[in-house]
Write a protein that holds these residues in place. Structure first.
Motif, mmCIF file in Angstrom:
data_model
loop_
_atom_site.group_PDB
_atom_site.id
_atom_site.type_symbol
_atom_site.label_atom_id
_atom_site.label_comp_id
_atom_site.label_asym_id
_atom_site.label_seq_id
_atom_site.Cartn_x
_atom_site.Cartn_y
_atom_site.Cartn_z
ATOM 1 N N ALA A 70 -0.646 2.197 -2.449
ATOM 2 C CA ALA A 70 -1.520 0.529 -2.367
ATOM 3 C C ALA A 70 -0.818 -0.277 -1.868
ATOM 4 O O ALA A 70 1.050 -0.429 -1.675
ATOM 5 C CB ALA A 70 -1.965 0.268 -3.433
ATOM 6 N N VAL A 88 -4.617 -3.319 -2.473
ATOM 7 C CA VAL A 88 -5.934 -1.818 -1.799
ATOM 8 C C VAL A 88 -5.500 -0.630 -1.388
ATOM 9 O O VAL A 88 -3.542 -0.434 -0.862
ATOM 10 C CB VAL A 88 -5.743 -3.086 0.025
ATOM 11 C CG1 VAL A 88 -6.052 -1.985 1.255
ATOM 12 C CG2 VAL A 88 -7.025 -4.102 0.023
ATOM 13 N N ARG A 89 -5.971 0.615 -1.799
ATOM 14 C CA ARG A 89 -5.774 1.733 -1.177
ATOM 15 C C ARG A 89 -4.959 1.544 0.453
ATOM 16 O O ARG A 89 -5.862 1.735 1.646
ATOM 17 C CB ARG A 89 -6.599 2.574 -1.865
ATOM 18 C CG ARG A 89 -6.520 2.739 -2.848
ATOM 19 C CD ARG A 89 -5.472 3.319 -3.517
ATOM 20 N NE ARG A 89 -5.551 5.189 -3.467
ATOM 21 C CZ ARG A 89 -6.613 6.031 -3.788
ATOM 22 N NH1 ARG A 89 -7.530 5.446 -4.780
ATOM 23 N NH2 ARG A 89 -6.801 6.487 -3.408
ATOM 24 N N VAL A 118 -3.321 -1.931 7.124
ATOM 25 C CA VAL A 118 -3.759 -3.108 6.760
ATOM 26 C C VAL A 118 -4.343 -4.446 7.390
ATOM 27 O O VAL A 118 -3.281 -5.163 6.821
ATOM 28 C CB VAL A 118 -3.585 -3.495 4.963
ATOM 29 C CG1 VAL A 118 -4.592 -3.886 4.031
ATOM 30 C CG2 VAL A 118 -3.597 -1.486 4.656
ATOM 31 N N LEU A 126 -5.068 -9.448 1.818
ATOM 32 C CA LEU A 126 -5.724 -8.535 2.440
ATOM 33 C C LEU A 126 -7.604 -8.397 2.316
ATOM 34 O O LEU A 126 -7.808 -8.947 1.930
ATOM 35 C CB LEU A 126 -4.934 -7.175 1.295
ATOM 36 C CG LEU A 126 -3.601 -7.531 0.558
ATOM 37 C CD1 LEU A 126 -3.421 -6.490 0.231
ATOM 38 C CD2 LEU A 126 -2.898 -7.126 2.904
ATOM 39 N N GLY A 128 -8.925 -5.435 3.497
ATOM 40 C CA GLY A 128 -9.752 -4.330 2.641
ATOM 41 C C GLY A 128 -9.119 -3.337 3.040
ATOM 42 O O GLY A 128 -7.186 -3.183 3.699
ATOM 43 N N ALA A 129 -9.697 -1.965 3.688
ATOM 44 C CA ALA A 129 -9.029 -1.263 3.652
ATOM 45 C C ALA A 129 -8.149 -0.776 5.167
ATOM 46 O O ALA A 129 -8.586 -1.753 6.058
ATOM 47 C CB ALA A 129 -10.545 0.069 3.627
#
Length: 346
Positions: A70, A88-89, A118, A126, A128-129
């Motif tokens: 992450a 976030v992953r 990212v 951040l 998101g994905a």
């Protein structure tokens, strides 16, 4: 940060919480002498082993070097940092490095052999994905360490046109583009088989780069062409005069802002190596080797005439005053930081 905070430099120290680290440690940097004084810590994610500051110093980003992988964002507020949204992953495992480029946080994912992009919002949070995950392919001759790809570092080149990722598992450096959040390989540059490239540092002239090799204690001098996006290996120089096989694992590399010197760290041997950069950046002349002051130096940072070393296994950060004429570091102090892994200063 407020104007008053900007005048006071801060250090941010990553660590391995699985090995007893307290997360991200914030420290004050003395105006004279370069000493670090810890102020506090934040444990928002496990194993925040590598950190990066935004250009304006208002945001700090950290990888979480875990199987699930992450990245986390923090807002810098004076002597503290505050989480700016959830982690976030990254759709990759074991991220070991991150950098910022073209509105994205990029992570090099050692475990999965990939690079993730990212998106970052205008306010530094951040978005998101990942917008893309570039998966490396290939292997090398080392039976245990090179069965597959292991991306160890990713960063933009000095021109900002290219993204460069260093892969220990494939003995190569990939030159990529990042367009509208999508990563694409422009060229893959092969280094010596079995060398195990780990990290790369650019010369301030923008025309040369230096790759530290982990599986053999050497540094590869390369010519860099930002117009064409090409990296050309030139020579390979040993880091230590006497390095027993299996006992020396190079890690960090930094180049002086004026381009006159280069420093590396080698774990196991626990030494810093100093080189004079000559012939317009194409030759490294060994100057000295100096004990790092701790055990297992994982990363180097140069700031304000001082070289900072994160010593993972001895659990401390040491700093050295760099002689302006010779480039040789002289031990100046140390502070305890369990399982320290990197230092960024801003």
């Amino acid at each position: 940060m407020a104007d008053g905070d900007r005048r006071r430099r801060r250090a941010f120290i990553g660590s391995f919480t699985a090995a007893g680290g307290s997360g991200i440690v914030t420290a004050a940097v003395a105006g004279h002498g370069g000493a670090l004084t810890p102020l506090g810590s934040a444990d928002g994610v496990p194993d925040p082993s590598y950190l990066a500051l935004s250009a304006d110093g208002r945001m700090l980003y950290a990888v979480s070097e875990t199987e699930d992988g992450a990245v986390a964002a923090y807002r810098v507020k004076g002597e503290t940092i505050e989480p700016s949204g959830p982690p976030v992953r990254i759709d990759g495992s074991g991220p070991t490095h991150l950098s910022l480029a073209a509105g994205h946080v990029l992570t090099a994912n050692y475990g999965s052999g990939s690079v993730s992009a990212v998106p970052v919002r205008a306010d530094g949070r951040l978005a998101g994905a990942p917008s893309d995950v570039l998966r490396h392919t290939g292997s090398g001759p080392h039976e245990r360490r090179q069965r597959g790809p292991h991306a160890h570092q990713v960063q933009p080149d000095p021109s900002g046109r290219w993204i460069v990722s260093v892969d220990l598992g494939t003995d190569s450096v990939r030159v990529c583009t990042l367009t509208d959040g999508r990563l694409a390989v422009h060229r893959e540059v092969a280094l010596r088989p079995g060398s195990g490239p780990r990290h790369l540092a650019f010369h301030p002239d923008g025309d040369h780069a230096y790759v530290v090799n982990e599986l053999t204690p050497t540094v590869t001098v390369c010519r860099w062409d930002a117009r064409a996006g090409t990296l050309g290996p030139l020579t390979e120089t040993p880091l230590l005069p006497d390095a027993p096989a299996g006992d020396a694992y190079p890690s960090g590399v930094v180049v002086a802002p004026d381009g006159r010197f280069l420093w590396t760290a080698t774990r196991g041997a626990d030494m810093l190596s100093v080189f004079a950069v000559e012939e317009g950046g194409e030759r490294l002349r060994p100057v000295a080797t100096v004990p790092c002051g701790g055990h297992w130096p994982r990363a180097l940072t140069l700031s304000g005439g001082f070289l900072y070393v994160a010593n993972e296994r001895s659990g401390d950060v040491t700093w050295f005053a760099v002689h302006p004429g010779t480039g040789v570091p002289e031990w100046a102090g140390a502070v305890q930081v369990p399982a320290a892994s990197c230092v960024v200063i801003g």
